[in-house]
Each structure stands twice: as C-alpha cells, then as structure tokens.
Enzyme design. Sequence first.
Site, PDB file in Angstrom:
ATOM      1  N   LYS A 201       0.847  -1.185   0.000  1.00  0.00           N
ATOM      2  CA  LYS A 201       0.000   0.000   0.000  1.00  0.00           C
ATOM      3  C   LYS A 201       0.892   1.247   0.000  1.00  0.00           C
ATOM      4  O   LYS A 201       1.544   1.553   0.986  1.00  0.00           O
ATOM      5  CB  LYS A 201      -0.915   0.045   1.233  1.00  0.00           C
ATOM      6  N   GLU A 276      10.541   0.960  10.060  1.00  0.00           N
ATOM      7  CA  GLU A 276      11.520   2.026   9.795  1.00  0.00           C
ATOM      8  C   GLU A 276      10.808   3.336  10.082  1.00  0.00           C
ATOM      9  O   GLU A 276       9.896   3.721   9.345  1.00  0.00           O
ATOM     10  CB  GLU A 276      11.972   2.005   8.330  1.00  0.00           C
ATOM     11  N   CYS A 310      13.887  10.750   6.465  1.00  0.00           N
ATOM     12  CA  CYS A 310      13.915  10.210   7.835  1.00  0.00           C
ATOM     13  C   CYS A 310      15.281  10.409   8.459  1.00  0.00           C
ATOM     14  O   CYS A 310      15.376  10.609   9.665  1.00  0.00           O
ATOM     15  CB  CYS A 310      13.503   8.746   7.834  1.00  0.00           C
ATOM     16  N   GLU A 407      10.641  15.446  15.740  1.00  0.00           N
ATOM     17  CA  GLU A 407      10.917  15.392  14.301  1.00  0.00           C
ATOM     18  C   GLU A 407       9.984  16.380  13.586  1.00  0.00           C
ATOM     19  O   GLU A 407       8.771  16.324  13.769  1.00  0.00           O
ATOM     20  CB  GLU A 407      10.667  13.981  13.762  1.00  0.00           C
TER      21      GLU A 407
HETATM   22  P1  NAP Z   1       2.633   7.918   8.255  1.00  0.00           P
HETATM   23  O1  NAP Z   1       1.506   8.825   8.491  1.00  0.00           O
HETATM   24  O2  NAP Z   1       3.067   7.019   9.329  1.00  0.00           O
HETATM   25  O3  NAP Z   1       2.249   7.098   6.943  1.00  0.00           O
HETATM   26  C1  NAP Z   1       3.049   6.065   6.447  1.00  0.00           C
HETATM   27  C2  NAP Z   1       2.161   5.030   5.777  1.00  0.00           C
HETATM   28  O4  NAP Z   1       1.319   4.415   6.750  1.00  0.00           O
HETATM   29  C3  NAP Z   1       1.245   5.621   4.724  1.00  0.00           C
HETATM   30  O5  NAP Z   1       1.124   4.692   3.659  1.00  0.00           O
HETATM   31  C4  NAP Z   1      -0.063   5.737   5.488  1.00  0.00           C
HETATM   32  O6  NAP Z   1      -1.194   5.733   4.655  1.00  0.00           O
HETATM   33  C5  NAP Z   1      -0.018   4.500   6.328  1.00  0.00           C
HETATM   34  N1  NAP Z   1      -0.904   4.531   7.499  1.00  0.00           N
HETATM   35  C6  NAP Z   1      -1.376   5.606   8.171  1.00  0.00           C
HETATM   36  N2  NAP Z   1      -2.174   5.215   9.187  1.00  0.00           N
HETATM   37  C7  NAP Z   1      -2.214   3.865   9.154  1.00  0.00           C
HETATM   38  C8  NAP Z   1      -2.868   2.874   9.935  1.00  0.00           C
HETATM   39  N3  NAP Z   1      -3.635   3.185  10.979  1.00  0.00           N
HETATM   40  N4  NAP Z   1      -2.682   1.578   9.620  1.00  0.00           N
HETATM   41  C9  NAP Z   1      -1.899   1.218   8.590  1.00  0.00           C
HETATM   42  N5  NAP Z   1      -1.264   2.109   7.796  1.00  0.00           N
HETATM   43  C10 NAP Z   1      -1.415   3.425   8.084  1.00  0.00           C
HETATM   44  O7  NAP Z   1       3.942   8.696   7.844  1.00  0.00           O
HETATM   45  P2  NAP Z   1       4.084   9.830   6.748  1.00  0.00           P
HETATM   46  O8  NAP Z   1       3.665  11.123   7.325  1.00  0.00           O
HETATM   47  O9  NAP Z   1       3.456   9.386   5.502  1.00  0.00           O
HETATM   48  O10 NAP Z   1       5.680   9.793   6.546  1.00  0.00           O
HETATM   49  C11 NAP Z   1       6.540  10.535   7.294  1.00  0.00           C
HETATM   50  C12 NAP Z   1       7.192   9.704   8.390  1.00  0.00           C
HETATM   51  O11 NAP Z   1       7.857   8.561   7.867  1.00  0.00           O
HETATM   52  C13 NAP Z   1       8.255  10.468   9.121  1.00  0.00           C
HETATM   53  O12 NAP Z   1       8.100  10.336  10.499  1.00  0.00           O
HETATM   54  C14 NAP Z   1       9.562   9.823   8.677  1.00  0.00           C
HETATM   55  O13 NAP Z   1      10.621   9.923   9.562  1.00  0.00           O
HETATM   56  C15 NAP Z   1       9.157   8.431   8.421  1.00  0.00           C
HETATM   57  N6  NAP Z   1      10.047   7.802   7.453  1.00  0.00           N
HETATM   58  C16 NAP Z   1      10.951   6.895   7.903  1.00  0.00           C
HETATM   59  C17 NAP Z   1      11.839   6.278   7.021  1.00  0.00           C
HETATM   60  C18 NAP Z   1      12.833   5.254   7.504  1.00  0.00           C
HETATM   61  O14 NAP Z   1      13.356   4.511   6.698  1.00  0.00           O
HETATM   62  N7  NAP Z   1      13.113   5.169   8.782  1.00  0.00           N
HETATM   63  C19 NAP Z   1      11.773   6.584   5.678  1.00  0.00           C
HETATM   64  C20 NAP Z   1      10.837   7.524   5.239  1.00  0.00           C
HETATM   65  C21 NAP Z   1       9.969   8.117   6.154  1.00  0.00           C
HETATM   66  P3  NAP Z   1      -1.785   7.089   4.006  1.00  0.00           P
HETATM   67  O15 NAP Z   1      -0.697   8.090   3.926  1.00  0.00           O
HETATM   68  O16 NAP Z   1      -2.200   6.631   2.680  1.00  0.00           O
HETATM   69  O17 NAP Z   1      -2.917   7.498   4.858  1.00  0.00           O
END
Ligand code: NAP
Length: 503
Positions: A201, A276, A310, A407
């Site tokens: 997804k 991650e 990240c 963050e």
């Molecule tokens: P996010 O809100 O956690 O979303 C990540 C993914 O999870 C999206 O596909 C989102 O879907 C999905 N998601 C949201 N709620 C969910 C739930 N209840 N159950 C299952 N899936 C769910 O994060 P983001 O704002 O998109 O990304 C930013 C974050 O990612 C930052 O904190 C960053 O540090 C972290 N990140 C970490 C890495 C690493 O390798 N450590 C790499 C990149 C990013 P939708 O968006 O479609 O709603």
Amino acid sequence: MTNDQITGRAALFKRYALRAETRDFLAEAKSLWLDGRWQHAEGGRTFAVEDPASGVTIANVAEASAADVGLAVAAARRAFESGPWPKLRPRDRERLLTTLAELVEADMETLAELETLDNGKPLSEARDDIAGAVDYLRYLAGWATKLDGGVKTIGVPGSFAYTRLEPVGVVGAIVPWNFPFSMALWKIAPCLATGCTVVLKPAEQTPLTALRLAELIEAAGYPAGVVNIVTGVGPVAGAALVSNPDVDKIAFTGSTRVGREIGAEATRRLARVTLELGGKSPVLVFDDADVDAAIAGACNAIFYNQGQVCTAGSRLYVHKSRYREVVDAVASYADSLELNHGFADGVGMGPLVSAAQRATVERYIDIAEAEGAVRLTRARKLPEAGHFVAPTVFADVKPGMRCVEEEIFGPVLVCASFDTDEEAIELANATRYGLAASVWTRSLSRAHSVSAAVRAGTVWVNNHWVVDPAMPFGGVGQSGVGRELGREQLDAYLETKSVTMLL
Ligand code: NAP
Ligand code: MG
C-alpha cells in the site's frame, strides 16, 4: 475528473514540458493491481492525487476498501502456496529481478517525472532515486541464488543436521510519501529475492510511481498474485493489511506514531514485523573538520528532498571555535535556495508534499520562535500556489526545546555549539530517536571513537548521505526495529528451519 480539471491539468503538463509517456500514463484513471489484473476498487471508489507545486489534480486512483485488501491478500496467499511462484528456481527469481531492473532503467525518465509531479521534489533528485532503485534491484537479484542454510555439528552421535532458509510467506508492505518509488522497492524486492509474495500500500499522497511499477512488473512476467499494489488510505486499506491473519509479515516505513500502532497489532497476532520510523539525526562538526565540506554536507543533510527525509540532519552541533562561521554559511545557503516547482531549471527546493505537511512544519517554526530559538534565515516571498516553506535555520537552541526534540520533517534546522567531544556525544544522544548521525573530523581516532559512542543505526563520517544497497539501514530506539538493505534485510523475509536426522 471534470472538464475544467482536465483543461487545468493539460496546461500544467505543458508548462512542465512532460514527456508523452508520462502524459499517456496519467490520461486514464488508475485501478488496483491485484492478482495479475487491473481491477476497480469496490464500488468504483477513487481519490484525487495532486501536484504539490500547484495544487492541481493530476490523477484519480482507485481507493481500496478493506474488502479489496482482503482480495489482494488472498491472491498473494494463493500465489505463495500454489501456482508457478513456489516452484521457481532461485536463478529464475534472479532473472526476473534483473529483468525488472532493466525495465525500470529504461523507464527512468517517466518514473522520475511522475515522482516529481507527485511528491514535488526536484527532477534531478527524482532521477537519483530511480537510479538508486535500479542498483538496489540488481543487488538483490544477486542474493536470490545465495540464500543458503548450513550444515551443523551437533552432540548426537550418528546424526546429520542442517538448516534451510524458507520464505516467511505473504508480506504486507506500507510505505510513506517522501521516497515513494525507493520505499516501495525496498519492500517488494526482498520479497522477490526470497520467494515471498507481497501486497503493497503506497502513501495516499504519492501512489503514481508504485502504479507505474505495477505496469513494469506486469511486463517482466511475474506470476499473478506475487506482487499486488493497492492504493488507498492508511486507516482503511493499511489497517486492513496489518490485521489480516493471512499476512505473515508486516514491513512498514513511516511515522513513529503509526509504527507503534502497527507494531502492537502485529505483536498481538504474532506476525513478523519490521518498522523504519522517524529520526532527529545530529550533524557533529569538530574543530579539525574540513569546514567547507562540513558546511556543504550540513546543507544537503537538511534541505535535500525539502527536509522530508527520515535521516535528515536536523540538529547541527558545531565546535564553538567554528560555530558562527558554519551556522552563518548554512543560513546564507538556505537563503540562496531557489524555491520552485521540481521541473524548473535551477530549482533548489520544491514544495512540501501536502498542505497538511506544510501546516505541520509552519507550526514548528512558530514553536521554535516562541521557545526563543534565534532565526538566522530571512522571511521571503513564497511562490503563490503550492505548499512551499522557506528553508529555515535556528541558532542557539537549548536541550529540552520541542524544536530540538521532535521530528519536524521539513527544511528546518536547529543549531548549537559544543566545547568537548564528550559534550558533542551527549548532545547527539539526547534524543529518543536513533536513525543516523554524521561526524565531521580529520582525526581518525576521533572518527572511530565518536562513531562508536553515538547511538544510531547509521553513522556517516565526512558525509551525510551514502545509502548503498550493501549497507544495512535502520534505527534504534524510537527510530524502529529491524534493518533494510544489506544481507541483513533478508533475515526479516526468511525463516530458519532446523532439520535433524538420525542416520
Ligand atoms: P505515516 O503517516 O506514518 O504514513 C506512512 C504510511 O502508513 C502511509 O502509507 C499511510 O497511509 C499509512 N498509514 C497511516 N495510518 C495507518 C494505519 N492506521 N494503519 C496502517 N497504515 C497506516 O507517515 P508519513 O507522514 O506518511 O511519513 C513521514 C514519516 O515517515 C516520518 O516520520 C519519517 O521519519 C518516516 N520515514 C521513515 C523512514 C525510515 O526509513 N526510517 C523513511 C521515510 C519516512 P496514508 O498516507 O495513505 O494514509
Ligand atoms: Mg502527490
């Protein structure tokens, strides 16, 4: 899409001088890639995808329901249990991965344009992402034929004992919007190398390159159901994937908040899980550093991808003898960056991915100011449309401030000085996160001692960016569980079976 939307979109594509392949791909609404076929979501539901540099709707894609996700998982289960996939020889899995690498490489320009259009990042950065993904696919292709167990020496006379490495099963993969194509492949490719099947997804903000990838997977000739790509929203499609008992392993990249919920659900039903998550990575510049290299590195560490990385170097700590010089240079670089859409010549930084992300980052800028951080960068006029935020540098921050601890995930840097190495290490480690750090020094012994003392999954010395397919990548503490890349990533996709025979 309405006629007005279609006209607005055509004008935008002309302004960006998009290639015909990119325009053709976007011409039709996008379905789910499910069980080797393009299928509509339940009830024909779709959602709009926007260009973050203009707010213009660029595509409509299918919005998977929980039931659609159930169909995708069932297809992945069938493909794992029966059909051609479990019988494929490792060398055939290698060949399919190599074919996919070639198809991605040949499609590089279209993929890069789609990524820039969807995420907002400069086109040159999108090209780097796709090129990196090609290297990564080739690296994993090599692993498909090298997944060996081993013969063991045990204490039972007249016995023969060995281990087999077997694929973990059906993988549910959920990825964020900052590196949509790379993140999708970091989950899908290890499945293809190890013999797992997968339902991915993508993030709702950036589904386009994953759908283009589905076309390439179709062209590569993977058996039906091995890879399924379901676009939709996290709380519906993502949550349905995480809770499905037929999903053996969850691979998640995203925020610490959502990761914690996913980890809890996976643990409740004893599914394998890797996470991650976020970071607040320090950049440590010592008095003996090559200061010009450190300044360039610190700028790249926080402003690349609009700071939505990240591992972004979002805390800059400089020895007091070089502090003023370094932070002033970083601030003046920030002020010089040209803000524009990602297709513009000379663009320094694109827009943030969404209005919501922009609002979050602006709120943190207000918080930092209210906390007394000293803003070094100028206020400037932003492009009228799009989710732009000016790159912002705050000096003289103190431990305990929210802008130092949380963050921000945008182009906002906080800076402070240190005196001794011990103080630098203490500042670096004063965080719940532990994804990455960089150390800038010419001293070999300091490079080693600080690298050992900093709590992080990755330490870079005299750089803040080398991510290589061969080097394990992941976090400690609130930055996550498990490793991607390297040989180490494969552990999460394999189970070890022990076979002990009495002869
Ligand atoms: P996010 O809100 O956690 O979303 C990540 C993914 O999870 C999206 O596909 C989102 O879907 C999905 N998601 C949201 N709620 C969910 C739930 N209840 N159950 C299952 N899936 C769910 O994060 P983001 O704002 O998109 O990304 C930013 C974050 O990612 C930052 O904190 C960053 O540090 C972290 N990140 C970490 C890495 C690493 O390798 N450590 C790499 C990149 C990013 P939708 O968006 O479609 O709603
Ligand atoms: Mg988008």
